[in-house]
Design a protein around this motif. Sequence first.
Motif, mmCIF file in Angstrom:
data_model
loop_
_atom_site.group_PDB
_atom_site.id
_atom_site.type_symbol
_atom_site.label_atom_id
_atom_site.label_comp_id
_atom_site.label_asym_id
_atom_site.label_seq_id
_atom_site.Cartn_x
_atom_site.Cartn_y
_atom_site.Cartn_z
ATOM 1 N N VAL A 120 37.080 51.955 25.279
ATOM 2 C CA VAL A 120 35.702 51.554 25.514
ATOM 3 C C VAL A 120 35.372 50.332 24.670
ATOM 4 N N ALA A 121 34.781 49.320 25.287
ATOM 5 C CA ALA A 121 34.326 48.131 24.560
ATOM 6 C C ALA A 121 32.801 48.115 24.552
ATOM 7 N N ILE A 122 32.225 47.940 23.367
ATOM 8 C CA ILE A 122 30.779 47.762 23.204
ATOM 9 C C ILE A 122 30.567 46.321 22.771
ATOM 10 N N ALA A 162 38.773 41.909 23.465
ATOM 11 C CA ALA A 162 38.088 43.199 23.503
ATOM 12 C C ALA A 162 38.143 43.837 24.886
ATOM 13 N N LEU A 163 38.157 43.008 25.926
ATOM 14 C CA LEU A 163 38.133 43.523 27.296
ATOM 15 C C LEU A 163 39.510 43.911 27.815
ATOM 16 N N ASP A 164 40.542 43.513 27.134
ATOM 17 C CA ASP A 164 41.902 43.694 27.644
ATOM 18 C C ASP A 164 42.206 45.170 27.915
ATOM 19 N N GLY A 165 42.277 45.550 29.188
ATOM 20 C CA GLY A 165 42.696 46.886 29.587
ATOM 21 C C GLY A 165 41.698 48.001 29.360
ATOM 22 N N SER A 218 31.103 38.109 32.825
ATOM 23 C CA SER A 218 31.162 37.582 34.186
ATOM 24 C C SER A 218 32.230 38.333 34.958
ATOM 25 N N SER A 219 32.266 38.144 36.268
ATOM 26 C CA SER A 219 33.289 38.812 37.073
ATOM 27 C C SER A 219 34.686 38.335 36.699
ATOM 28 N N ALA A 220 34.819 37.055 36.337
ATOM 29 C CA ALA A 220 36.125 36.537 35.923
ATOM 30 C C ALA A 220 36.599 37.232 34.651
ATOM 31 N N ARG A 221 35.686 37.405 33.705
ATOM 32 C CA ARG A 221 36.059 38.075 32.455
ATOM 33 C C ARG A 221 36.346 39.549 32.685
ATOM 34 N N LEU A 222 35.587 40.164 33.574
ATOM 35 C CA LEU A 222 35.760 41.590 33.824
ATOM 36 C C LEU A 222 37.161 41.903 34.358
ATOM 37 N N ARG A 223 37.809 40.921 34.979
ATOM 38 C CA ARG A 223 39.155 41.146 35.502
ATOM 39 C C ARG A 223 40.177 41.408 34.405
ATOM 40 N N ARG A 224 39.828 41.123 33.156
ATOM 41 C CA ARG A 224 40.722 41.438 32.043
ATOM 42 C C ARG A 224 40.743 42.947 31.748
ATOM 43 N N ALA A 233 37.756 49.737 35.809
ATOM 44 C CA ALA A 233 36.800 49.758 34.701
ATOM 45 C C ALA A 233 35.370 49.796 35.225
ATOM 46 N N VAL A 234 34.499 50.419 34.436
ATOM 47 C CA VAL A 234 33.085 50.505 34.798
ATOM 48 C C VAL A 234 32.259 49.742 33.766
#
Length: 311
Positions: A164-166, A218-221, A253-259, A264-265
């Motif tokens: 989980v990333a906060i 932080a978003l990785d996986g 952003s959607s591009a960042r969320l792909r990491r 992922a939710v």
Amino acid sequence: MTQHADSAIPLPHLLTLEHLPRPRLVALLDRAQRFADGADDRAALAGMAVCTLFFEPSTRTRLSFQLAAQRLGADVLNFDASSSSTSKGETARDTLKTIEAMGVRGFIVRHKDDGAVAALAAAADPGTALINAGDGRSAHPTQGLLDMLTLRQAKGDDFARLKVAIVGDVKHSRVARSDLHALRTLGAGDIRVCGPASLLPDDATLDGCTVTADLDAALDGVDAVMMLRLQRERMAEGLVASLDDYHRDYGLSSARLRRAARDAVVLHPGPMNRGIEITDDVADGPQSLILKQVANGVAARMAVLEALLAR
């Protein structure tokens, strides 16, 4: 589910999720899930009066508590500080005691000062229950509950496997503190906290977390991304160079969320600063659970009201 002794002992108030025993937290989540699935008990609080005692503005929290209390059969009094005797100098304690003298035994309190709700709970009569609906930057326990309920619905109840990333303004966020308390209690396996150094607390809030200023790392996986509102009303000038810079470095952003993991939710407690901490395509996209959080707020608050006030 067999009721654990910790969850059978009456809960006098709900001021924070910190140190709340895991069996109690799980019992509240289980009951909230039953309400989310359609369980309804119009008699649980029948004949009881509940007051939303808000000294700060609110939309989601106030309305969901009002609806939750009504669904349990309670009469609801809505207190508006701007049109009350507090504008004439009456203290919060005197306001509480005045309404308590009318026979009200349940208070849902939001206040701008840290520790204000605990101080009111200490002044309340035996048998009066207070629920912290957000005090300063300290705690927002029912938001933590609804966030955990939303995560559990999406990812199952094995929090040990969750990443989980906060992200964002943790320093000023009572939501982040309650989420962190709950995630630790539920045994989350990998908690990452990301934000600029100026917006991260320098106390024990982040104990056990991986802390980074690099959002991509932080978003990785991760399985879930919990975005936080940039709370400009609580911060000194200069903590953020500019809103454009903040969005560039910490906006989702959607591009960042792909990491993140493919399934992922995304969560956000609201209100959102669109285009600052989150883009429209993410907030309104298929991975967003933001409106699900709002719906779960009613169920989580029903569970809390029932636990504290039902005879």
